[in-house]
Design a protein around this motif. Sequence first.
Motif, PDB file in Angstrom:
ATOM      1  N   ASP A 187       8.444  -5.470  10.701  1.00  0.00           N
ATOM      2  CA  ASP A 187       7.379  -5.714  11.720  1.00  0.00           C
ATOM      3  C   ASP A 187       7.269  -4.262  12.466  1.00  0.00           C
ATOM      4  N   VAL A 188       6.192  -3.678  12.220  1.00  0.00           N
ATOM      5  CA  VAL A 188       5.855  -2.298  12.469  1.00  0.00           C
ATOM      6  C   VAL A 188       7.343  -1.389  12.325  1.00  0.00           C
ATOM      7  N   PHE A 189       7.985  -1.086  13.171  1.00  0.00           N
ATOM      8  CA  PHE A 189       9.304  -0.286  13.068  1.00  0.00           C
ATOM      9  C   PHE A 189      10.505  -1.168  13.210  1.00  0.00           C
ATOM     10  N   ASP A 190      10.535  -2.286  13.356  1.00  0.00           N
ATOM     11  CA  ASP A 190      11.793  -2.882  13.968  1.00  0.00           C
ATOM     12  C   ASP A 190      12.811  -2.577  12.874  1.00  0.00           C
ATOM     13  N   ALA A 191      12.605  -2.936  11.580  1.00  0.00           N
ATOM     14  CA  ALA A 191      13.616  -2.668  10.573  1.00  0.00           C
ATOM     15  C   ALA A 191      13.879  -1.289   9.732  1.00  0.00           C
ATOM     16  N   VAL A 192      13.298  -0.291  10.448  1.00  0.00           N
ATOM     17  CA  VAL A 192      12.984   0.886   9.708  1.00  0.00           C
ATOM     18  C   VAL A 192      13.990   1.865  10.317  1.00  0.00           C
ATOM     19  N   PRO A 193      14.711   2.651   9.557  1.00  0.00           N
ATOM     20  CA  PRO A 193      15.624   3.541  10.025  1.00  0.00           C
ATOM     21  C   PRO A 193      15.026   4.582  10.822  1.00  0.00           C
ATOM     22  N   VAL A 194      15.505   4.977  11.840  1.00  0.00           N
ATOM     23  CA  VAL A 194      15.078   5.762  12.812  1.00  0.00           C
ATOM     24  C   VAL A 194      14.743   7.164  12.036  1.00  0.00           C
ATOM     25  N   ARG A 195      13.692   7.782  12.215  1.00  0.00           N
ATOM     26  CA  ARG A 195      13.185   9.053  11.917  1.00  0.00           C
ATOM     27  C   ARG A 195      12.069   9.413  12.630  1.00  0.00           C
ATOM     28  N   ARG A 196      11.771  10.736  12.803  1.00  0.00           N
ATOM     29  CA  ARG A 196      10.690  11.122  13.522  1.00  0.00           C
ATOM     30  C   ARG A 196       9.645  11.850  12.605  1.00  0.00           C
ATOM     31  N   TYR A 197       8.396  11.296  12.776  1.00  0.00           N
ATOM     32  CA  TYR A 197       7.330  11.714  11.915  1.00  0.00           C
ATOM     33  C   TYR A 197       6.437  12.741  12.350  1.00  0.00           C
ATOM     34  N   ASP A 198       5.800  13.580  11.554  1.00  0.00           N
ATOM     35  CA  ASP A 198       4.558  14.400  11.942  1.00  0.00           C
ATOM     36  C   ASP A 198       3.461  13.448  11.769  1.00  0.00           C
ATOM     37  N   ILE A 199       3.382  12.644  11.145  1.00  0.00           N
ATOM     38  CA  ILE A 199       1.969  11.820  10.934  1.00  0.00           C
ATOM     39  C   ILE A 199       2.359  10.180  10.876  1.00  0.00           C
ATOM     40  N   ILE A 200       1.922   9.400  11.734  1.00  0.00           N
ATOM     41  CA  ILE A 200       1.971   8.099  11.726  1.00  0.00           C
ATOM     42  C   ILE A 200       0.514   7.479  11.704  1.00  0.00           C
ATOM     43  N   LEU A 201       0.395   6.946  10.591  1.00  0.00           N
ATOM     44  CA  LEU A 201      -1.077   6.551  10.117  1.00  0.00           C
ATOM     45  C   LEU A 201      -1.004   5.060   9.970  1.00  0.00           C
ATOM     46  N   SER A 202      -2.087   4.517  10.403  1.00  0.00           N
ATOM     47  CA  SER A 202      -2.158   3.034  10.308  1.00  0.00           C
ATOM     48  C   SER A 202      -3.515   2.251  10.030  1.00  0.00           C
ATOM     49  N   ASN A 203      -3.820   1.588   9.140  1.00  0.00           N
ATOM     50  CA  ASN A 203      -5.081   0.775   9.240  1.00  0.00           C
ATOM     51  C   ASN A 203      -4.552  -0.711   9.399  1.00  0.00           C
ATOM     52  N   PRO A 204      -4.162  -1.104  10.498  1.00  0.00           N
ATOM     53  CA  PRO A 204      -3.543  -2.343  10.733  1.00  0.00           C
ATOM     54  C   PRO A 204      -4.405  -3.557  10.717  1.00  0.00           C
ATOM     55  N   PRO A 205      -3.920  -4.738  10.777  1.00  0.00           N
ATOM     56  CA  PRO A 205      -4.893  -5.864  11.013  1.00  0.00           C
ATOM     57  C   PRO A 205      -5.421  -5.837  12.281  1.00  0.00           C
ATOM     58  N   TYR A 206      -6.855  -5.720  12.573  1.00  0.00           N
ATOM     59  CA  TYR A 206      -7.407  -5.530  13.672  1.00  0.00           C
ATOM     60  C   TYR A 206      -8.846  -6.362  14.119  1.00  0.00           C
ATOM     61  N   GLU A 207      -8.729  -7.295  13.333  1.00  0.00           N
ATOM     62  CA  GLU A 207      -9.750  -8.198  13.600  1.00  0.00           C
ATOM     63  C   GLU A 207      -9.471  -9.357  14.457  1.00  0.00           C
ATOM     64  N   PRO A 208     -10.128  -9.523  15.585  1.00  0.00           N
ATOM     65  CA  PRO A 208      -9.860 -10.538  16.608  1.00  0.00           C
ATOM     66  C   PRO A 208      -9.741 -11.887  15.819  1.00  0.00           C
ATOM     67  N   SER A 209      -8.742 -12.662  16.547  1.00  0.00           N
ATOM     68  CA  SER A 209      -8.564 -14.057  15.500  1.00  0.00           C
ATOM     69  C   SER A 209      -9.906 -15.123  15.477  1.00  0.00           C
ATOM     70  N   ASP A 210     -10.675 -15.067  16.242  1.00  0.00           N
ATOM     71  CA  ASP A 210     -11.849 -15.899  16.372  1.00  0.00           C
ATOM     72  C   ASP A 210     -12.984 -15.315  15.238  1.00  0.00           C
ATOM     73  N   ILE A 211     -12.875 -14.021  14.982  1.00  0.00           N
ATOM     74  CA  ILE A 211     -13.708 -13.468  13.938  1.00  0.00           C
ATOM     75  C   ILE A 211     -12.939 -14.055  12.427  1.00  0.00           C
ATOM     76  N   CYS A 212     -11.962 -13.815  12.429  1.00  0.00           N
ATOM     77  CA  CYS A 212     -11.052 -14.288  11.160  1.00  0.00           C
ATOM     78  C   CYS A 212     -11.202 -15.814  10.905  1.00  0.00           C
ATOM     79  N   ASP A 213     -11.547 -16.549  11.866  1.00  0.00           N
ATOM     80  CA  ASP A 213     -11.896 -18.135  11.450  1.00  0.00           C
ATOM     81  C   ASP A 213     -13.117 -18.139  10.847  1.00  0.00           C
ATOM     82  N   ASP A 214     -13.989 -17.088  10.958  1.00  0.00           N
ATOM     83  CA  ASP A 214     -15.401 -17.225  10.316  1.00  0.00           C
ATOM     84  C   ASP A 214     -15.862 -16.150   9.597  1.00  0.00           C
ATOM     85  N   LEU A 215     -14.959 -15.773   8.731  1.00  0.00           N
ATOM     86  CA  LEU A 215     -15.025 -14.549   7.831  1.00  0.00           C
ATOM     87  C   LEU A 215     -16.001 -15.205   6.635  1.00  0.00           C
ATOM     88  N   PRO A 216     -16.813 -14.362   6.044  1.00  0.00           N
ATOM     89  CA  PRO A 216     -17.429 -14.686   4.452  1.00  0.00           C
ATOM     90  C   PRO A 216     -16.372 -14.865   3.734  1.00  0.00           C
TER      91      PRO A 216
END
Length: 299
Positions: A187-216
């Motif tokens: 869950d994000v970095f919870d279980a990942v060994p500690v390391r420092r990154y040059d780049i942290i990139l993410s395309n995370p879940p970002y739709e609000p829940s009410d939009i997910c309730d009414d997806l095409p």
Amino acid sequence: MYLPTSDLLTPAHWLGWAETAYAEHELVLGQVADNAHDEALYLILRTLELPLDSPAKVMRRLLSGEQLQRLTDVFTRRVAERVPAGYLTREAWLGEYSFYCDERVIIPRSYFLELIPTLSGYLPEGLVVTNAVDVCTGSGCLAILLAHQFPSARVDGIDLSPDALEVAQINVRDHAVGDRLTLHRSDVFDAVPVRRYDIILSNPPYEPSDICDDLPPEFAHEPRLALDGGADGLDIIRKLLRQAMERLQPHGIVVLEVGELRPAMERAWPKLRMKWLETADGSNCCCLIRGDDLATIRG
């Protein structure tokens, strides 16, 4: 759904029919292509096991009975059942790279395809990227793009879903980057060994829940875990930014794709400097945050 198969004798006939059917049934696009012609042509060529760059004369060839049945089955699922094209072909393309996908992951698509090649410009001149991570990696496609872009980098791909990580492992193997790319269930970095990154990139879940309730229907086929960002869409982003403070090199960058959440992010962190990166279509929905600015989110 009625298919006039007696009239659909060539790939060109199927393409014309499909374009009309897409409009009549109001199919939703955007997972594989942004227009009916391109998606239907892709489905036809893939279903017939023809190269995507097939010459125009291929479209005029008469189809066999077996080929007609295959196209009938595929377009029944696409039009009547609203199954996304990427799940029908079990693949998605990002630029020159093909990725395996199925219903365990969202279909690969991201503005990071055009932005990853530009990220070195936001790092110190001459820096060789040695550690990068893709958080919420899904199919692994963005972690793999990072590995291709930065050949000296050790790359981590993180996802909470074991199903998604099974798909990501297929793609890591197919792209032969397993010696430099490690997948983590976390869950994000919870279980990942500690390391420092040059780049942290993410395309995370970002739709609000009410939009997910009414997806095409097409988008409702995708795993909700990969789409739902909580009540305001920011649940995963909040956690990622908090944890990034301990995971990012001082010179490093966090880069996030957040859809339409720019106003919500600017309200949530009014003191945090965010650079909104320009994209070819003008959506500009990816932001870059420098490591030395992250401290402003404390508290």
